[in-house]
Design a protein around this motif. Structure first.
Motif, PDB file in Angstrom:
ATOM      1  N   MET A 162       0.854  -1.187   0.000  1.00  0.00           N
ATOM      2  CA  MET A 162       0.000   0.000   0.000  1.00  0.00           C
ATOM      3  C   MET A 162       0.892   1.240   0.000  1.00  0.00           C
ATOM      4  O   MET A 162       1.753   1.390   0.856  1.00  0.00           O
ATOM      5  CB  MET A 162      -0.894  -0.036   1.244  1.00  0.00           C
ATOM      6  CG  MET A 162      -1.689   1.213   1.498  1.00  0.00           C
ATOM      7  SD  MET A 162      -2.911   1.052   2.840  1.00  0.00           S
ATOM      8  CE  MET A 162      -1.919   0.489   4.227  1.00  0.00           C
ATOM      9  N   LYS A 163       0.663   2.131  -0.951  1.00  0.00           N
ATOM     10  CA  LYS A 163       1.422   3.379  -1.005  1.00  0.00           C
ATOM     11  C   LYS A 163       0.749   4.428  -0.123  1.00  0.00           C
ATOM     12  O   LYS A 163      -0.415   4.294   0.250  1.00  0.00           O
ATOM     13  CB  LYS A 163       1.506   3.867  -2.445  1.00  0.00           C
ATOM     14  CG  LYS A 163       2.352   2.950  -3.312  1.00  0.00           C
ATOM     15  CD  LYS A 163       2.733   3.628  -4.590  1.00  0.00           C
ATOM     16  CE  LYS A 163       3.831   2.797  -5.253  1.00  0.00           C
ATOM     17  NZ  LYS A 163       4.393   3.435  -6.410  1.00  0.00           N
ATOM     18  N   ASN A 189       6.978   4.272   6.408  1.00  0.00           N
ATOM     19  CA  ASN A 189       7.623   3.575   5.295  1.00  0.00           C
ATOM     20  C   ASN A 189       9.114   3.347   5.549  1.00  0.00           C
ATOM     21  O   ASN A 189       9.829   2.850   4.688  1.00  0.00           O
ATOM     22  CB  ASN A 189       7.409   4.324   3.973  1.00  0.00           C
ATOM     23  CG  ASN A 189       7.975   5.727   3.991  1.00  0.00           C
ATOM     24  OD1 ASN A 189       8.670   6.112   4.928  1.00  0.00           O
ATOM     25  ND2 ASN A 189       7.658   6.502   2.966  1.00  0.00           N
ATOM     26  N   GLY A 190       9.593   3.747   6.741  1.00  0.00           N
ATOM     27  CA  GLY A 190      10.978   3.474   7.120  1.00  0.00           C
ATOM     28  C   GLY A 190      12.025   4.347   6.460  1.00  0.00           C
ATOM     29  O   GLY A 190      13.221   4.109   6.637  1.00  0.00           O
ATOM     30  N   VAL A 191      11.561   5.399   5.716  1.00  0.00           N
ATOM     31  CA  VAL A 191      12.535   6.269   5.034  1.00  0.00           C
ATOM     32  C   VAL A 191      12.067   7.727   5.082  1.00  0.00           C
ATOM     33  O   VAL A 191      10.900   8.013   5.333  1.00  0.00           O
ATOM     34  CB  VAL A 191      12.727   5.869   3.555  1.00  0.00           C
ATOM     35  CG1 VAL A 191      13.250   4.452   3.442  1.00  0.00           C
ATOM     36  CG2 VAL A 191      11.450   6.073   2.752  1.00  0.00           C
ATOM     37  N   TYR A 192      13.033   8.614   4.825  1.00  0.00           N
ATOM     38  CA  TYR A 192      12.711  10.020   4.593  1.00  0.00           C
ATOM     39  C   TYR A 192      12.460  10.167   3.092  1.00  0.00           C
ATOM     40  O   TYR A 192      13.398  10.175   2.293  1.00  0.00           O
ATOM     41  CB  TYR A 192      13.871  10.930   5.007  1.00  0.00           C
ATOM     42  CG  TYR A 192      14.146  10.951   6.489  1.00  0.00           C
ATOM     43  CD1 TYR A 192      13.405  11.767   7.343  1.00  0.00           C
ATOM     44  CD2 TYR A 192      15.155  10.162   7.040  1.00  0.00           C
ATOM     45  CE1 TYR A 192      13.656  11.786   8.707  1.00  0.00           C
ATOM     46  CE2 TYR A 192      15.414  10.185   8.402  1.00  0.00           C
ATOM     47  CZ  TYR A 192      14.665  10.993   9.226  1.00  0.00           C
ATOM     48  OH  TYR A 192      14.920  11.016  10.571  1.00  0.00           O
ATOM     49  N   GLY A 193      11.198  10.270   2.723  1.00  0.00           N
ATOM     50  CA  GLY A 193      10.843  10.313   1.306  1.00  0.00           C
ATOM     51  C   GLY A 193      11.345  11.541   0.583  1.00  0.00           C
ATOM     52  O   GLY A 193      11.543  11.512  -0.633  1.00  0.00           O
ATOM     53  N   GLY A 240       7.891   5.349  -1.359  1.00  0.00           N
ATOM     54  CA  GLY A 240       7.616   6.007  -2.642  1.00  0.00           C
ATOM     55  C   GLY A 240       6.550   7.067  -2.545  1.00  0.00           C
ATOM     56  O   GLY A 240       5.519   6.871  -1.907  1.00  0.00           O
ATOM     57  N   ASN A 241       6.848   8.195  -3.185  1.00  0.00           N
ATOM     58  CA  ASN A 241       5.878   9.282  -3.277  1.00  0.00           C
ATOM     59  C   ASN A 241       5.055   9.091  -4.542  1.00  0.00           C
ATOM     60  O   ASN A 241       5.554   8.572  -5.548  1.00  0.00           O
ATOM     61  CB  ASN A 241       6.596  10.627  -3.337  1.00  0.00           C
ATOM     62  CG  ASN A 241       7.463  10.876  -2.118  1.00  0.00           C
ATOM     63  OD1 ASN A 241       7.171  10.379  -1.024  1.00  0.00           O
ATOM     64  ND2 ASN A 241       8.526  11.631  -2.290  1.00  0.00           N
TER      65      ASN A 241
END
Length: 196
Positions: free
Chosen positions: A1-2, A102-106, A163-164
């Motif tokens: 899921m985004k 999401n575990g990241v800095y997008g 992901g954005n």
């Protein structure tokens, strides 16, 4: 899921609730999905969605507005983890914080956050929040319905994909105008609910 899929589900259940959303892609994507005066986009205030929503929750405590929903990212929450201790201490019953993790800095080439190794739901539990989890659209819809009926503070930990969304326009509105629009909507909503 985004993220944008999660935001569509959240927007579908919060059309008449105040929603405070973190900066950058989360704000842009929510505005693209369902912009409304009940949304307060914190365009340049990373880490403060939970704090602002805590203040709103305390402010609406004696009204019939049922909940305020904060939407945070894991990187943003880690900029201000004190919001978990503050919420656990003050216990605003109308506060729901949805963490899209999401575990990241997008915004910075997907550099990993500490969320990739630290369970932020466990951190919220340790601070005294009621915690629920979701990892797919069906779970998110069901858990969101549930948490909107629980006494807060409630933390909904949602695992999403990295992901954005592409093709989402920048949100170039003046933050002062966004804030005024939100304040006017919230005052009207509190009056409307009280007059029923």
């Amino acid at each position: 899921m985004k993220r944008i899929d999660a935001l569509r589900i959240i927007a579908a259940q919060t059309g008449d609730l105040p929603v405070v959303v973190t900066c950058a892609a989360s704000s842009r994507e929510l505005a693209a999905v369902a912009d409304g005066p009940n949304h307060l986009y914190l365009l340049d205030a990373m880490g403060l969605a939970g704090s602002v929503a805590t203040g709103v929750a305390l402010g609406i405590a004696d009204t019939d507005v049922p909940k305020v929903v904060a939407i945070e990212g894991d990187g943003s929450l880690l900029m201000n983890p004190n919001v978990l201790a503050t919420g656990g201490f003050l216990r605003p019953s109308k506060l729901v914080l949805v963490l899209l993790d999401n575990g990241v800095y997008g915004a910075t080439a997907n550099l990993p956050t500490y969320g990739s190794r630290i369970d932020l739901g466990e951190l919220a539990t340790a601070a005294g929040w009621t915690v629920r989890r979701a990892a797919d659209p069906e779970e998110l819809a069901a858990r969101l319905t549930e948490v909107l009926s629980l006494d807060g503070p409630v933390f909904l930990h949602v695992r999403i994909a990295v992901g954005n969304a592409t093709g989402v326009p920048k949100l170039l509105e003046n933050p002062v105008i966004i804030g005024r629009r939100f304040q006017d909507w919230l005052a009207s909503r509190a009056t409307e609910v009280a007059s029923r």
